[in-house]
Write a protein that holds these residues in place. Structure first.
Motif, PDB file in Angstrom:
ATOM      1  N   THR A  47       0.741  -1.141  -0.094  1.00 10.83           N
ATOM      2  CA  THR A  47       0.040  -0.060   0.014  1.00 10.83           C
ATOM      3  C   THR A  47       0.736   1.170  -0.104  1.00 10.83           C
ATOM      4  O   THR A  47       1.701   1.226   0.897  1.00 10.83           O
ATOM      5  CB  THR A  47      -0.920  -0.111   1.247  1.00 10.83           C
ATOM      6  OG1 THR A  47      -1.609  -1.167   1.220  1.00 10.83           O
ATOM      7  CG2 THR A  47      -1.822   1.193   1.203  1.00 10.83           C
ATOM      8  N   ASP A  49       0.291   4.569   0.300  1.00 11.72           N
ATOM      9  CA  ASP A  49      -0.084   5.605   1.490  1.00 11.72           C
ATOM     10  C   ASP A  49      -0.729   4.861   2.535  1.00 11.72           C
ATOM     11  O   ASP A  49      -1.839   4.145   2.105  1.00 11.72           O
ATOM     12  CB  ASP A  49      -0.731   6.775   0.913  1.00 11.72           C
ATOM     13  CG  ASP A  49      -2.236   6.569   0.392  1.00 11.72           C
ATOM     14  OD1 ASP A  49      -2.381   5.274  -0.129  1.00 11.72           O
ATOM     15  OD2 ASP A  49      -3.014   7.359   0.489  1.00 11.72           O
ATOM     16  N   MET A  50      -0.532   4.853   3.854  1.00 10.28           N
ATOM     17  CA  MET A  50      -1.248   4.388   4.678  1.00 10.28           C
ATOM     18  C   MET A  50      -2.307   5.139   5.539  1.00 10.28           C
ATOM     19  O   MET A  50      -1.969   5.655   6.616  1.00 10.28           O
ATOM     20  CB  MET A  50      -0.152   3.715   5.817  1.00 10.28           C
ATOM     21  CG  MET A  50      -0.934   2.639   6.863  1.00 10.28           C
ATOM     22  SD  MET A  50      -2.026   1.722   5.909  1.00 10.28           S
ATOM     23  CE  MET A  50      -1.103   0.385   5.275  1.00 10.28           C
ATOM     24  N   SER A  51      -3.232   5.391   4.669  1.00  8.33           N
ATOM     25  CA  SER A  51      -4.302   6.425   5.275  1.00  8.33           C
ATOM     26  C   SER A  51      -5.500   5.398   6.001  1.00  8.33           C
ATOM     27  O   SER A  51      -5.372   4.265   5.822  1.00  8.33           O
ATOM     28  CB  SER A  51      -4.770   7.147   4.085  1.00  8.33           C
ATOM     29  OG  SER A  51      -5.396   6.464   3.209  1.00  8.33           O
ATOM     30  N   PHE A  52      -6.639   6.056   6.528  1.00  6.28           N
ATOM     31  CA  PHE A  52      -7.698   5.447   7.096  1.00  6.28           C
ATOM     32  C   PHE A  52      -8.285   4.491   5.944  1.00  6.28           C
ATOM     33  O   PHE A  52      -8.490   3.521   6.290  1.00  6.28           O
ATOM     34  CB  PHE A  52      -8.595   6.258   7.700  1.00  6.28           C
ATOM     35  CG  PHE A  52      -9.772   5.598   8.466  1.00  6.28           C
ATOM     36  CD1 PHE A  52      -9.462   4.767   9.355  1.00  6.28           C
ATOM     37  CD2 PHE A  52     -10.973   5.680   7.620  1.00  6.28           C
ATOM     38  CE1 PHE A  52     -10.886   4.141  10.042  1.00  6.28           C
ATOM     39  CE2 PHE A  52     -12.206   5.114   8.283  1.00  6.28           C
ATOM     40  CZ  PHE A  52     -11.851   4.335   9.323  1.00  6.28           C
ATOM     41  N   GLU A  53      -8.484   5.326   4.847  1.00  5.87           N
ATOM     42  CA  GLU A  53      -9.282   4.590   3.823  1.00  5.87           C
ATOM     43  C   GLU A  53      -8.370   3.329   3.173  1.00  5.87           C
ATOM     44  O   GLU A  53      -9.008   2.147   2.995  1.00  5.87           O
ATOM     45  CB  GLU A  53      -9.436   5.427   2.563  1.00  5.87           C
ATOM     46  CG  GLU A  53     -10.520   6.645   2.809  1.00  5.87           C
ATOM     47  CD  GLU A  53     -10.073   7.682   3.638  1.00  5.87           C
ATOM     48  OE1 GLU A  53      -8.634   7.885   3.833  1.00  5.87           O
ATOM     49  OE2 GLU A  53     -10.681   8.407   4.566  1.00  5.87           O
ATOM     50  N   SER A  54      -7.257   3.350   3.158  1.00  5.29           N
ATOM     51  CA  SER A  54      -6.420   2.353   2.655  1.00  5.29           C
ATOM     52  C   SER A  54      -6.323   1.242   3.737  1.00  5.29           C
ATOM     53  O   SER A  54      -6.479  -0.104   3.424  1.00  5.29           O
ATOM     54  CB  SER A  54      -5.027   2.618   2.245  1.00  5.29           C
ATOM     55  OG  SER A  54      -4.237   2.954   3.279  1.00  5.29           O
ATOM     56  N   TRP A  55      -6.317   1.389   5.212  1.00  3.16           N
ATOM     57  CA  TRP A  55      -6.443   0.648   6.133  1.00  3.16           C
ATOM     58  C   TRP A  55      -7.851  -0.091   6.032  1.00  3.16           C
ATOM     59  O   TRP A  55      -7.965  -1.298   6.250  1.00  3.16           O
ATOM     60  CB  TRP A  55      -6.104   1.243   7.485  1.00  3.16           C
ATOM     61  CG  TRP A  55      -6.147   0.343   8.461  1.00  3.16           C
ATOM     62  CD1 TRP A  55      -7.165   0.229   9.432  1.00  3.16           C
ATOM     63  CD2 TRP A  55      -5.225  -0.891   8.720  1.00  3.16           C
ATOM     64  NE1 TRP A  55      -6.845  -0.840  10.387  1.00  3.16           N
ATOM     65  CE2 TRP A  55      -5.894  -1.364  10.067  1.00  3.16           C
ATOM     66  CE3 TRP A  55      -4.118  -1.340   8.394  1.00  3.16           C
ATOM     67  CZ2 TRP A  55      -5.077  -2.556  10.680  1.00  3.16           C
ATOM     68  CZ3 TRP A  55      -3.361  -2.224   8.830  1.00  3.16           C
ATOM     69  CH2 TRP A  55      -4.004  -2.834  10.082  1.00  3.16           C
TER      70      TRP A  55
END
Length: 127
Positions: A47, A49-55
Motif C-alpha cells: 500500500t 499511502d497508509m491512510s484510514f481509507e487504505s487500512w
C-alpha cells in the motif's frame, strides 16, 4: 487377589478423548492465522499511502459482490477465538484443581471470547 498394573496396551484410559481433535484444530487455526497475517503484511507492504481509507480497504475489499476482506477477517478471528479457547481451557484443566473454580474460569473465558466475537462482528460488519 493381586491388582493388575495397567500399563502398555492394557492400560486404563479415562477422560474425554478429545486430545487428537484439539491438536488438529490448534494446528489448523494456527495455519489460518499465519496465512491471514501474511495477507495483512503484504497488503500493508504494497500500500503506497497508509491512510484510514487504505487500512479500511484491507478489511472491506470485495470480489464481485462477495465481501472477501470481511469474510477472511471473520475466518481469522473465529480461528483466533477457537485457538485461544483450546489453549486457555487446557491451562485451566491442567493447573486449576478445584472443579468449581475451574468451571467458573472456563465459563468466564467463554463469556469473554463470545463478547469479543460479538464486538468484532459489530465493528467489522457495520463498515
Amino acid at each position: 487377589m493381586a491388582t493388575q498394573e495397567r500399563v502398555g496396551a492394557k492400560r486404563l484410559v479415562v477422560g474425554a478423548h478429545y486430545g487428537t481433535f484439539d491438536f488438529i484444530v490448534q494446528r489448523c487455526t494456527a495455519v489460518i492465522m499465519a496465512v491471514y497475517t501474511l495477507v495483512l503484511f503484504f497488503g500493508v507492504l504494497f500500500t503506497s499511502d497508509m491512510s484510514f481509507e487504505s487500512w479500511q480497504n484491507l478489511f472491506t475489499f470485495t470480489v464481485g459482490v462477495i465481501p472477501v476482506g470481511q469474510l477472511l477477517a471473520t475466518l481469522a478471528f473465529f480461528s483466533l477465538a477457537w485457538h485461544a479457547w483450546i489453549g486457555v481451557r487446557d491451562i485451566w484443566m491442567d493447573y486449576v484443581k478445584p472443579a468449581g473454580v475451574r468451571l467458573l474460569l472456563q465459563v468466564l473465558t467463554l463469556l469473554w471470547l463470545a463478547g469479543s466475537i460479538i464486538y468484532f462482528a459489530k465493528v467489522l460488519w457495520s463498515l
